[in-house]
Design a protein around this motif. Structure first.
Motif, short mmCIF file in Angstrom:
data_model
loop_
_atom_site.label_atom_id
_atom_site.label_comp_id
_atom_site.label_asym_id
_atom_site.label_seq_id
_atom_site.Cartn_x
_atom_site.Cartn_y
_atom_site.Cartn_z
N THR A 3 17.37 50.52 -12.25
CA THR A 3 16.07 49.87 -12.12
C THR A 3 15.41 50.21 -10.79
OG1 THR A 3 17.12 47.90 -11.20
CG2 THR A 3 16.74 47.94 -13.59
N ALA A 4 16.12 50.98 -9.95
CA ALA A 4 15.63 51.23 -8.60
C ALA A 4 15.82 52.69 -8.22
CB ALA A 4 16.32 50.28 -7.62
N ARG A 5 16.77 52.97 -7.33
CA ARG A 5 16.89 54.30 -6.72
C ARG A 5 17.54 55.30 -7.67
NH1 ARG A 5 19.26 53.98 -0.85
NH2 ARG A 5 17.27 52.90 -0.61
N LYS A 6 17.22 56.58 -7.43
CA LYS A 6 17.75 57.65 -8.27
C LYS A 6 19.26 57.82 -8.09
CE LYS A 6 16.29 61.15 -4.89
NZ LYS A 6 15.35 62.28 -4.65
N ILE A 7 19.88 58.43 -9.08
CA ILE A 7 21.32 58.61 -9.10
C ILE A 7 21.63 59.84 -9.94
CG2 ILE A 7 21.76 57.20 -11.17
CD1 ILE A 7 24.15 55.97 -9.56
N ASN A 8 22.80 60.45 -9.73
CA ASN A 8 23.19 61.59 -10.56
C ASN A 8 24.48 61.29 -11.31
OD1 ASN A 8 25.53 62.47 -8.92
ND2 ASN A 8 23.99 63.04 -7.39
N LYS A 25 32.39 51.64 -24.52
CA LYS A 25 31.68 52.89 -24.72
C LYS A 25 30.46 52.89 -23.79
CE LYS A 25 29.19 55.68 -28.14
NZ LYS A 25 28.71 55.77 -29.54
N VAL A 26 30.34 53.92 -22.99
CA VAL A 26 29.26 54.02 -22.01
C VAL A 26 28.07 54.77 -22.60
CG1 VAL A 26 28.60 54.89 -19.74
CG2 VAL A 26 30.88 53.93 -20.09
N VAL A 27 26.90 54.16 -22.51
CA VAL A 27 25.66 54.77 -22.97
C VAL A 27 24.71 54.87 -21.78
CG1 VAL A 27 23.69 54.56 -24.53
CG2 VAL A 27 25.96 53.79 -25.27
N PHE A 28 24.24 56.07 -21.49
CA PHE A 28 23.29 56.26 -20.40
C PHE A 28 21.86 56.06 -20.90
CE2 PHE A 28 26.36 59.49 -18.31
CZ PHE A 28 27.01 58.47 -17.62
N GLY A 29 21.03 55.44 -20.06
CA GLY A 29 19.62 55.32 -20.38
C GLY A 29 18.98 56.69 -20.50
N ASN A 30 17.97 56.80 -21.34
CA ASN A 30 17.32 58.10 -21.57
C ASN A 30 16.75 58.71 -20.29
OD1 ASN A 30 17.86 58.00 -24.32
ND2 ASN A 30 15.94 56.96 -24.80
N ASN A 31 16.33 57.86 -19.37
CA ASN A 31 15.69 58.33 -18.14
C ASN A 31 16.55 58.16 -16.90
OD1 ASN A 31 12.96 58.95 -19.30
ND2 ASN A 31 13.01 56.76 -19.76
N LEU A 32 17.84 57.88 -17.10
CA LEU A 32 18.70 57.52 -15.98
C LEU A 32 18.71 58.57 -14.88
CD1 LEU A 32 20.77 55.68 -14.62
CD2 LEU A 32 22.54 56.71 -16.07
N PHE A 33 18.66 59.84 -15.23
CA PHE A 33 18.79 60.90 -14.22
C PHE A 33 17.44 61.54 -13.86
CE2 PHE A 33 22.93 60.88 -16.56
CZ PHE A 33 23.63 60.22 -15.58
N GLN A 34 16.36 60.84 -14.21
CA GLN A 34 15.04 61.30 -13.78
C GLN A 34 14.86 61.04 -12.29
OE1 GLN A 34 12.76 62.93 -15.70
NE2 GLN A 34 14.27 62.86 -17.37
N ASN A 37 10.22 60.66 -6.51
CA ASN A 37 10.42 60.32 -5.10
C ASN A 37 11.83 59.71 -4.95
OD1 ASN A 37 7.81 61.26 -4.45
ND2 ASN A 37 6.92 59.28 -5.02
N GLN A 38 11.95 58.50 -4.43
CA GLN A 38 13.29 57.93 -4.26
C GLN A 38 13.79 57.20 -5.51
OE1 GLN A 38 13.50 54.94 -1.22
NE2 GLN A 38 12.19 53.49 -2.31
N PHE A 39 12.91 57.07 -6.50
CA PHE A 39 13.23 56.26 -7.68
C PHE A 39 13.90 57.08 -8.79
CE2 PHE A 39 9.25 54.30 -5.94
CZ PHE A 39 9.86 53.17 -5.40
N ALA A 40 14.59 56.36 -9.67
CA ALA A 40 15.20 56.96 -10.86
C ALA A 40 14.14 57.08 -11.96
CB ALA A 40 16.39 56.13 -11.33
N GLY A 41 13.16 57.92 -11.71
CA GLY A 41 12.04 58.06 -12.63
C GLY A 41 10.88 57.18 -12.21
N THR A 42 9.78 57.31 -12.92
CA THR A 42 8.61 56.48 -12.65
C THR A 42 8.89 55.03 -13.04
OG1 THR A 42 7.69 56.82 -14.87
CG2 THR A 42 7.11 58.45 -13.17
N ASP A 43 7.99 54.14 -12.65
CA ASP A 43 8.13 52.74 -13.05
C ASP A 43 8.20 52.62 -14.57
OD1 ASP A 43 7.96 52.11 -10.38
OD2 ASP A 43 5.89 51.36 -10.47
N LYS A 44 7.34 53.37 -15.26
CA LYS A 44 7.32 53.30 -16.73
C LYS A 44 8.63 53.81 -17.33
CE LYS A 44 2.32 53.47 -17.52
NZ LYS A 44 1.20 54.20 -18.17
N GLN A 45 9.20 54.85 -16.74
CA GLN A 45 10.46 55.39 -17.26
C GLN A 45 11.61 54.41 -17.03
OE1 GLN A 45 10.33 59.14 -15.08
NE2 GLN A 45 10.11 60.29 -17.00
#
Length: 277
Positions: A3-8, A25-34, A37-45
């Motif tokens: 919900t905040a900073r980017k991650i890989n 079972k681990v499921v990654f969000g569709n935009n998790l690795f977007q 700037n410093q965020f994990a994708g745009t606010d909308k993502q």
């Protein structure tokens, strides 16, 4: 999700293996690795990932991958109506406090817990406490006394999280009523005078006067000015609540520390502060 900073993905590898060892079972969000700037994708993502996980009936818990800054930017983009009818665990700490407060106002419990970015450095107790909470086991803690503790017993819903985030939410739709509740506070990397400023603001807003109890976790890596403030963070907090008579417990093992144990927010708990614990 983040919900905040980017991650890989590499930063999540240890946590993924840990969750799978628990039978999850681990499921990654569709935009998790977007990245935006410093965020994990745009606010909308980022909001889309949270919304999808909230609405997907096959998802049983939502784990925030890390903190940083940015959760508050997406709160007003989320439709929580279906979530209130069929809640599920949302877990995280630090910047995720903004989400915890929103959930508390919806009367939905959540988990103040370590996050995947920290798993590799967390203690076994920290990880085990999250596992127990996710699987519905009763959690209790004993922790060492502090000479600033105030003796007494309390019972109430547990609320709270990061002090700086609480301070930033005052007066907004995510502000919360603290009356009759057990407040938990922790923080990281703040100037000591600013700890005092935040506690004075909470006090003047009536957030400290009618608590059932206060629990203080890690006050980590505090900073001081060239002219010393004269008190450490725990002393500042103790002074700010000195006129009240509810129990106060310092040294709780949660916050920006390796031994970051899970607290169930929004559920009723008992706090007992005596000479030994």
């Amino acid at each position: 999700i983040s919900t905040a900073r980017k991650i890989n993905e590499e930063e999540l590898a240890f946590a993924k293996k840990t969750f799978e060892s628990w039978g999850l079972k681990v499921v990654f969000g569709n935009n998790l690795f977007q990245e935006h700037n410093q965020f994990a994708g745009t606010d909308k993502q980022r909001a889309a990932d949270l919304q999808q996980m909230i609405d997907n009936p096959d998802i049983k818990a939502i784990i925030c991958a890390r903190g940083g800054y940015g959760t508050v930017r997406i709160l007003d983009l989320i439709d929580f109506s279906g979530f209130q009818a069929k809640p599920k665990w949302i877990a995280g700490y630090s910047d995720v406090t903004a989400l915890h407060y929103t959930l508390h106002n919806l009367n939905v419990a959540s988990l103040h817990s370590t996050m995947p970015i920290n798993f590799s450095s967390n203690t076994n107790n920290s990880l085990e406490s999250l596992k127990q909470a996710l699987f519905g086991k009763l959690i209790s803690y004993n922790f060492l006394e502090n000479n600033l503790n105030r003796i007494g017993n309390a019972k109430g819903k547990v609320i709270g999280g990061n002090l700086s985030i609480f301070y930033s939410l005052l007066g907004s739709d995510s502000d919360i009523n603290t009356d009759g509740k057990i407040l938990f506070l922790e923080d990281l990397d703040e100037y000591l005078y600013h700890i005092d400023r935040m506690m004075m603001n909470l006090k003047r807003n009536g957030k400290l006067s009618n608590l059932a109890g206060l629990i203080v976790g890690g006050m980590s890596e505090m900073k001081d000015n060239t002219i010393p403030y004269g008190k450490n963070a725990t002393e500042i907090i103790a002074e700010s609540v000195s006129e009240y008579d509810y129990p106060v417990a310092f040294n709780f093992p949660a916050g920006h520390i390796d031994n970051n144990n899970t607290l169930i927010l929004g559920q009723t708990a008992s706090l007992k502060v005596n000479q030994n614990y």
